[in-house]
Design a protein around this motif. Structure first.
Motif, PDB file in Angstrom:
ATOM      1  N   ILE A  75      83.866 -47.653  24.268  1.00  0.00           N
ATOM      2  CA  ILE A  75      83.876 -48.978  23.652  1.00  0.00           C
ATOM      3  C   ILE A  75      84.389 -50.053  24.597  1.00  0.00           C
ATOM      4  CG2 ILE A  75      86.202 -48.747  22.689  1.00  0.00           C
ATOM      5  CD1 ILE A  75      85.191 -50.192  20.189  1.00  0.00           C
ATOM      6  N   ASP A  76      85.126 -49.627  25.622  1.00  0.00           N
ATOM      7  CA  ASP A  76      85.700 -50.547  26.602  1.00  0.00           C
ATOM      8  C   ASP A  76      84.768 -50.650  27.800  1.00  0.00           C
ATOM      9  OD1 ASP A  76      87.205 -52.030  28.341  1.00  0.00           O
ATOM     10  OD2 ASP A  76      88.797 -50.547  28.584  1.00  0.00           O
ATOM     11  N   GLY A  77      83.985 -51.716  27.835  1.00  0.00           N
ATOM     12  CA  GLY A  77      83.001 -51.876  28.900  1.00  0.00           C
ATOM     13  C   GLY A  77      83.566 -52.471  30.169  1.00  0.00           C
ATOM     14  N   GLY A  78      84.775 -53.045  30.116  1.00  0.00           N
ATOM     15  CA  GLY A  78      85.350 -53.690  31.279  1.00  0.00           C
ATOM     16  C   GLY A  78      84.676 -55.023  31.555  1.00  0.00           C
ATOM     17  N   ALA A  79      84.698 -55.455  32.800  1.00  0.00           N
ATOM     18  CA  ALA A  79      84.032 -56.708  33.173  1.00  0.00           C
ATOM     19  C   ALA A  79      82.520 -56.573  32.953  1.00  0.00           C
ATOM     20  CB  ALA A  79      84.327 -57.039  34.633  1.00  0.00           C
ATOM     21  N   HIS A  80      81.867 -57.716  32.688  1.00  0.00           N
ATOM     22  CA  HIS A  80      80.421 -57.634  32.432  1.00  0.00           C
ATOM     23  C   HIS A  80      79.730 -58.911  32.895  1.00  0.00           C
ATOM     24  CE1 HIS A  80      80.365 -60.476  28.990  1.00  0.00           C
ATOM     25  NE2 HIS A  80      81.596 -60.040  28.804  1.00  0.00           N
ATOM     26  N   HIS A  81      78.468 -58.767  33.193  1.00  0.00           N
ATOM     27  CA  HIS A  81      77.588 -59.895  33.489  1.00  0.00           C
ATOM     28  C   HIS A  81      76.277 -59.623  32.768  1.00  0.00           C
ATOM     29  CE1 HIS A  81      75.634 -63.144  35.733  1.00  0.00           C
ATOM     30  NE2 HIS A  81      74.604 -62.322  35.883  1.00  0.00           N
ATOM     31  N   GLU A  82      76.011 -60.413  31.725  1.00  0.00           N
ATOM     32  CA  GLU A  82      74.868 -60.166  30.841  1.00  0.00           C
ATOM     33  C   GLU A  82      74.958 -58.728  30.322  1.00  0.00           C
ATOM     34  OE1 GLU A  82      71.464 -61.270  33.186  1.00  0.00           O
ATOM     35  OE2 GLU A  82      71.961 -63.412  33.126  1.00  0.00           O
ATOM     36  N   ASP A  83      73.970 -57.883  30.632  1.00  0.00           N
ATOM     37  CA  ASP A  83      74.030 -56.515  30.104  1.00  0.00           C
ATOM     38  C   ASP A  83      74.574 -55.520  31.142  1.00  0.00           C
ATOM     39  OD1 ASP A  83      71.879 -56.734  31.797  1.00  0.00           O
ATOM     40  OD2 ASP A  83      70.543 -55.472  30.604  1.00  0.00           O
ATOM     41  N   ILE A  84      75.107 -56.032  32.241  1.00  0.00           N
ATOM     42  CA  ILE A  84      75.692 -55.168  33.272  1.00  0.00           C
ATOM     43  C   ILE A  84      77.164 -54.939  32.941  1.00  0.00           C
ATOM     44  CG2 ILE A  84      76.191 -54.907  35.730  1.00  0.00           C
ATOM     45  CD1 ILE A  84      73.925 -56.952  36.239  1.00  0.00           C
ATOM     46  N   LEU A  85      77.566 -53.676  32.816  1.00  0.00           N
ATOM     47  CA  LEU A  85      78.929 -53.326  32.422  1.00  0.00           C
ATOM     48  C   LEU A  85      79.662 -52.622  33.558  1.00  0.00           C
ATOM     49  CD1 LEU A  85      78.241 -51.955  28.822  1.00  0.00           C
ATOM     50  CD2 LEU A  85      78.961 -54.272  29.474  1.00  0.00           C
ATOM     51  N   LEU A 221      81.910 -58.611  40.204  1.00  0.00           N
ATOM     52  CA  LEU A 221      80.698 -58.668  39.382  1.00  0.00           C
ATOM     53  C   LEU A 221      80.275 -60.114  39.169  1.00  0.00           C
ATOM     54  CD1 LEU A 221      78.928 -56.502  38.068  1.00  0.00           C
ATOM     55  CD2 LEU A 221      80.206 -56.814  35.949  1.00  0.00           C
ATOM     56  N   SER A 222      81.211 -61.045  39.332  1.00  0.00           N
ATOM     57  CA  SER A 222      80.925 -62.466  39.161  1.00  0.00           C
ATOM     58  C   SER A 222      80.232 -63.069  40.380  1.00  0.00           C
ATOM     59  CB  SER A 222      82.228 -63.230  38.889  1.00  0.00           C
ATOM     60  OG  SER A 222      83.225 -62.872  39.855  1.00  0.00           O
ATOM     61  N   HIS A 223      80.166 -62.335  41.489  1.00  0.00           N
ATOM     62  CA  HIS A 223      79.526 -62.819  42.721  1.00  0.00           C
ATOM     63  C   HIS A 223      78.136 -62.202  42.838  1.00  0.00           C
ATOM     64  CE1 HIS A 223      78.696 -63.007  47.087  1.00  0.00           C
ATOM     65  NE2 HIS A 223      79.376 -64.145  47.030  1.00  0.00           N
ATOM     66  N   GLU A 224      77.141 -63.024  43.081  1.00  0.00           N
ATOM     67  CA  GLU A 224      75.754 -62.540  43.077  1.00  0.00           C
ATOM     68  C   GLU A 224      75.531 -61.458  44.134  1.00  0.00           C
ATOM     69  OE1 GLU A 224      71.154 -64.249  43.371  1.00  0.00           O
ATOM     70  OE2 GLU A 224      72.877 -65.608  43.532  1.00  0.00           O
TER      71      GLU A 224
END
Length: 254
Positions: A75-85, A221-224
């Motif tokens: 249930i704990d996905g951690g950091a995410h970008h859109e559907d990337i966990l 994950l926030s950096h492209e």
């Protein structure tokens, strides 16, 4: 026929002589030694009277040089970008790291090998916070499983989208700092970065784990650019190779 009979007679005489010797030896032995000397007559030992050592469960638990802490899960996905966990990236790299360490003769253990939350395994902490149960379960495993170091695998995130590159956080003590420097140096060489490891004072695991421990933030994950790297299986293998190399160098330096 005569030769056969002659041979039979010789074997008969030899057999009778052998029986006589055995009989005499047995008779003399019986006369000079008590019957209790015969093994079947040896006095029995009362095992119930002997003090029994308490059972040891140490061998029932696994042991290794490295405990790989796979961040988040379930249930704990951690950091995410859109559907990337983050949890999926952590697990992918951790599995590769496990195989690389094992291939180099370094025994390692994964605290999770699939997508589930470690808080689900925690039945002993009464806290209502799933996050606290997750962290306490991770730290408890370092007490129950005999390991020398802990390497926690994570992915970073920052509001500043220019932040990038791997970063290793360590405890405020020498062995952990040495482990962090070894891993950071290997990651810097692999990704052409120049980060220095930092003390991770706010992080629960680094404060409660007794053996040398580090948190490896593999990228942002926030950096492209980092995000593209973190999702590429070949780049994931390179990350695992760098972490494995750092662990090996630390073991050689100790």
């Amino acid at each position: 026929m005569m030769e056969y009979r002659s041979g039979r007679g010789v074997w008969t005489r030899l057999f009778l002589m052998f029986c006589s010797v055995v009989f005499c030896s047995f008779t003399l032995g019986s006369a000079n030694q008590p019957a209790a000397a015969y093994p079947l007559d040896a006095p029995a030992t009362d095992v119930h009277l002997q003090a029994e050592a308490p059972p040891s469960y140490q061998r029932a638990l696994p042991s290794a040089e490295v405990l790989i802490d796979v961040g988040h899960g379930g249930i704990d996905g951690g950091a995410h970008h859109e559907d990337i966990l983050e949890k999926d990236i952590n697990l992918a790299v951790a599995k590769k790291l496990y195989l690389l360490l094992s291939a180099n003769g370094i025994r390692a253990i994964l605290n999770r090998d699939a997508d589930y939350a470690l808080s689900d395994d925690n039945r002993w902490n009464p806290s209502g916070s799933r996050h606290r149960r997750d962290l306490s379960q991770r730290s408890q495993l370092t007490k129950e499983i005999q390991t020398k170091i802990l390497v926690s695998i994570h992915v970073n995130w920052a509001p500043d989208r220019t932040e990038h590159g791997p970063l290793v956080l360590h405890q405020n003590e020498g062995e952990s700092a040495l482990l962090a420097f070894c891993i950071q140096d290997a990651l810097n060489r692999k990704h052409n970065t120049h980060q220095l490891p930092r003390v991770g004072s706010p992080f629960y695991l680094l404060n409660v784990v007794k053996q040398p421990a580090v948190i490896v933030e593999m990228g942002f994950l926030s950096h492209e650019g980092d995000r593209t790297m973190l999702l590429d299986p070949r780049k994931q293998l390179q990350l695992a190779e760098a972490i494995s190399s750092g662990v090996r160098n630390y073991i050689l330096l100790r």
